[in-house]
Design a protein around this motif. Sequence first.
Motif, PDB file in Angstrom:
ATOM      1  N   GLN A  63      -6.217  10.653   5.050  1.00  0.00           N
ATOM      2  CA  GLN A  63      -6.977  10.996   3.844  1.00  0.00           C
ATOM      3  C   GLN A  63      -6.285  10.436   2.601  1.00  0.00           C
ATOM      4  O   GLN A  63      -6.937   9.908   1.696  1.00  0.00           O
ATOM      5  CB  GLN A  63      -7.135  12.506   3.738  1.00  0.00           C
ATOM      6  N   ARG A  64      -4.952  10.546   2.567  1.00  0.00           N
ATOM      7  CA  ARG A  64      -4.179  10.012   1.440  1.00  0.00           C
ATOM      8  C   ARG A  64      -4.370   8.506   1.318  1.00  0.00           C
ATOM      9  O   ARG A  64      -4.652   7.986   0.240  1.00  0.00           O
ATOM     10  CB  ARG A  64      -2.697  10.342   1.631  1.00  0.00           C
ATOM     11  N   LEU A  65      -4.242   7.783   2.440  1.00  0.00           N
ATOM     12  CA  LEU A  65      -4.393   6.334   2.426  1.00  0.00           C
ATOM     13  C   LEU A  65      -5.801   5.939   1.997  1.00  0.00           C
ATOM     14  O   LEU A  65      -5.980   5.071   1.135  1.00  0.00           O
ATOM     15  CB  LEU A  65      -4.082   5.745   3.807  1.00  0.00           C
ATOM     16  N   ARG A  66      -6.796   6.579   2.551  1.00  0.00           N
ATOM     17  CA  ARG A  66      -8.191   6.243   2.198  1.00  0.00           C
ATOM     18  C   ARG A  66      -8.446   6.507   0.715  1.00  0.00           C
ATOM     19  O   ARG A  66      -9.107   5.712   0.046  1.00  0.00           O
ATOM     20  CB  ARG A  66      -9.171   7.035   3.069  1.00  0.00           C
ATOM     21  N   ALA A  67      -7.905   7.598   0.192  1.00  0.00           N
ATOM     22  CA  ALA A  67      -8.099   7.908  -1.233  1.00  0.00           C
ATOM     23  C   ALA A  67      -7.412   6.864  -2.113  1.00  0.00           C
ATOM     24  O   ALA A  67      -7.972   6.430  -3.125  1.00  0.00           O
ATOM     25  CB  ALA A  67      -7.570   9.309  -1.539  1.00  0.00           C
ATOM     26  N   GLN A  68      -6.204   6.449  -1.739  1.00  0.00           N
ATOM     27  CA  GLN A  68      -5.501   5.408  -2.504  1.00  0.00           C
ATOM     28  C   GLN A  68      -6.284   4.114  -2.528  1.00  0.00           C
ATOM     29  O   GLN A  68      -6.446   3.486  -3.571  1.00  0.00           O
ATOM     30  CB  GLN A  68      -4.119   5.126  -1.887  1.00  0.00           C
ATOM     31  N   LEU A  69      -6.770   3.706  -1.371  1.00  0.00           N
ATOM     32  CA  LEU A  69      -7.518   2.456  -1.284  1.00  0.00           C
ATOM     33  C   LEU A  69      -8.843   2.551  -2.039  1.00  0.00           C
ATOM     34  O   LEU A  69      -9.247   1.607  -2.715  1.00  0.00           O
ATOM     35  CB  LEU A  69      -7.763   2.082   0.180  1.00  0.00           C
ATOM     36  N   ALA A  70      -9.503   3.688  -1.940  1.00  0.00           N
ATOM     37  CA  ALA A  70     -10.789   3.863  -2.627  1.00  0.00           C
ATOM     38  C   ALA A  70     -10.621   3.813  -4.140  1.00  0.00           C
ATOM     39  O   ALA A  70     -11.474   3.283  -4.853  1.00  0.00           O
ATOM     40  CB  ALA A  70     -11.436   5.171  -2.201  1.00  0.00           C
ATOM     41  N   ALA A  71      -9.520   4.348  -4.646  1.00  0.00           N
ATOM     42  CA  ALA A  71      -9.287   4.390  -6.099  1.00  0.00           C
ATOM     43  C   ALA A  71      -8.803   3.053  -6.654  1.00  0.00           C
ATOM     44  O   ALA A  71      -8.845   2.842  -7.862  1.00  0.00           O
ATOM     45  CB  ALA A  71      -8.274   5.486  -6.424  1.00  0.00           C
ATOM     46  N   ALA A  72      -8.362   2.163  -5.785  1.00  0.00           N
ATOM     47  CA  ALA A  72      -7.815   0.871  -6.233  1.00  0.00           C
ATOM     48  C   ALA A  72      -8.926  -0.082  -6.653  1.00  0.00           C
ATOM     49  O   ALA A  72     -10.033  -0.042  -6.131  1.00  0.00           O
ATOM     50  CB  ALA A  72      -7.002   0.243  -5.108  1.00  0.00           C
ATOM     51  N   ASP A  73      -8.575  -0.953  -7.586  1.00  0.00           N
ATOM     52  CA  ASP A  73      -9.483  -2.031  -7.977  1.00  0.00           C
ATOM     53  C   ASP A  73      -9.356  -3.217  -7.031  1.00  0.00           C
ATOM     54  O   ASP A  73     -10.298  -3.999  -6.883  1.00  0.00           O
ATOM     55  CB  ASP A  73      -9.155  -2.504  -9.400  1.00  0.00           C
ATOM     56  N   ALA A  74      -8.190  -3.371  -6.417  1.00  0.00           N
ATOM     57  CA  ALA A  74      -7.920  -4.500  -5.529  1.00  0.00           C
ATOM     58  C   ALA A  74      -6.823  -4.102  -4.549  1.00  0.00           C
ATOM     59  O   ALA A  74      -6.115  -3.107  -4.764  1.00  0.00           O
ATOM     60  CB  ALA A  74      -7.497  -5.729  -6.332  1.00  0.00           C
ATOM     61  N   ILE A  75      -6.681  -4.903  -3.507  1.00  0.00           N
ATOM     62  CA  ILE A  75      -5.701  -4.631  -2.457  1.00  0.00           C
ATOM     63  C   ILE A  75      -4.852  -5.875  -2.239  1.00  0.00           C
ATOM     64  O   ILE A  75      -5.360  -7.002  -2.241  1.00  0.00           O
ATOM     65  CB  ILE A  75      -6.401  -4.221  -1.140  1.00  0.00           C
ATOM     66  N   LEU A  76      -3.558  -5.663  -2.038  1.00  0.00           N
ATOM     67  CA  LEU A  76      -2.615  -6.731  -1.714  1.00  0.00           C
ATOM     68  C   LEU A  76      -2.000  -6.421  -0.354  1.00  0.00           C
ATOM     69  O   LEU A  76      -1.298  -5.426  -0.202  1.00  0.00           O
ATOM     70  CB  LEU A  76      -1.518  -6.832  -2.778  1.00  0.00           C
ATOM     71  N   PHE A  77      -2.294  -7.265   0.632  1.00  0.00           N
ATOM     72  CA  PHE A  77      -1.670  -7.151   1.943  1.00  0.00           C
ATOM     73  C   PHE A  77      -0.456  -8.072   1.978  1.00  0.00           C
ATOM     74  O   PHE A  77      -0.546  -9.240   1.578  1.00  0.00           O
ATOM     75  CB  PHE A  77      -2.630  -7.592   3.056  1.00  0.00           C
ATOM     76  N   VAL A  78       0.665  -7.536   2.472  1.00  0.00           N
ATOM     77  CA  VAL A  78       1.874  -8.339   2.674  1.00  0.00           C
ATOM     78  C   VAL A  78       2.244  -8.149   4.137  1.00  0.00           C
ATOM     79  O   VAL A  78       2.708  -7.082   4.526  1.00  0.00           O
ATOM     80  CB  VAL A  78       3.013  -7.893   1.735  1.00  0.00           C
ATOM     81  N   THR A  79       2.000  -9.175   4.937  1.00  0.00           N
ATOM     82  CA  THR A  79       2.114  -8.998   6.378  1.00  0.00           C
ATOM     83  C   THR A  79       3.132  -9.917   7.030  1.00  0.00           C
ATOM     84  O   THR A  79       3.171 -11.113   6.742  1.00  0.00           O
ATOM     85  CB  THR A  79       0.742  -9.199   7.064  1.00  0.00           C
ATOM     86  N   PRO A  80       3.944  -9.355   7.922  1.00  0.00           N
ATOM     87  CA  PRO A  80       4.730 -10.218   8.805  1.00  0.00           C
ATOM     88  C   PRO A  80       3.812 -10.788   9.886  1.00  0.00           C
ATOM     89  O   PRO A  80       2.619 -10.479   9.916  1.00  0.00           O
ATOM     90  CB  PRO A  80       5.765  -9.265   9.409  1.00  0.00           C
ATOM     91  N   GLU A  81       4.368 -11.605  10.742  1.00  0.00           N
ATOM     92  CA  GLU A  81       3.615 -12.150  11.871  1.00  0.00           C
ATOM     93  C   GLU A  81       4.355 -11.801  13.149  1.00  0.00           C
ATOM     94  O   GLU A  81       5.518 -12.170  13.317  1.00  0.00           O
ATOM     95  CB  GLU A  81       3.477 -13.666  11.737  1.00  0.00           C
ATOM     96  N   TYR A  82       3.677 -11.068  14.019  1.00  0.00           N
ATOM     97  CA  TYR A  82       4.236 -10.719  15.327  1.00  0.00           C
ATOM     98  C   TYR A  82       3.328 -11.310  16.386  1.00  0.00           C
ATOM     99  O   TYR A  82       2.126 -10.999  16.424  1.00  0.00           O
ATOM    100  CB  TYR A  82       4.300  -9.203  15.508  1.00  0.00           C
ATOM    101  N   ASN A  83       3.874 -12.158  17.237  1.00  0.00           N
ATOM    102  CA  ASN A  83       3.102 -12.741  18.334  1.00  0.00           C
ATOM    103  C   ASN A  83       1.821 -13.402  17.847  1.00  0.00           C
ATOM    104  O   ASN A  83       0.742 -13.203  18.413  1.00  0.00           O
ATOM    105  CB  ASN A  83       2.797 -11.673  19.402  1.00  0.00           C
TER     106      ASN A  83
END
Length: 192
Positions: A63-83
């Motif tokens: 619920q916390r994560l969904r609320a944070q994402l819903a309130a955001a204007d944009a999202i920044l993904f920073v991802t490693p690469e596994y396999n």
Amino acid sequence: MNSVPIRVVGLSGSLRKASYNSAALRAAQALAPEGMVIETAAIGDLPHYDDNLWVAGSPPEVQRLRAQLAAADAILFVTPEYNYSIPGVLKNAIDWASRPPEQPFNDKPVAIMGASGGLLGTARAQYQLRQMLVFLNAHPINKPEVMIGHAGQKFDEAGNLTDEQTKQFIRDLLQSLAAWTRRLRAPPAPRR
């Protein structure tokens, strides 16, 4: 300059304490253009996705994560690469957050970057993430792409980004995200 601030939620796909990707997210926070604030969303405490848990009522961490994402204007993904792909912890967060109703990725501007010790700097993982974003109806920016290869040479032992060219790539990415977010916010032009 648009005076309406842009609130970005950043997700690091790595849980490792000395993660280059979490360090890159911190660098992005410091390099954000004026009028942009980047907050981080914790994903390490999410349970493994289980539809039985969702049906019973989503866990508070979800619920916390969904609320944070819903309130955001944009999202920044920073991802490693596994396999050749994104890490399971990031996929788990996406799976939890994307459950209906009103999944919070819909119509959001998104930027992607990643760091790895290898030459390609998470290229394959970023392309797989882009495929997921199509289904989620998110709107990733196309350029610039920030794929931080040989990350061990670009961060110091304390996790500070020291490579000036990489800093500029991140600045350019965030400027592009700001412009894309403003463009998507703008009311549609009247039809003639």
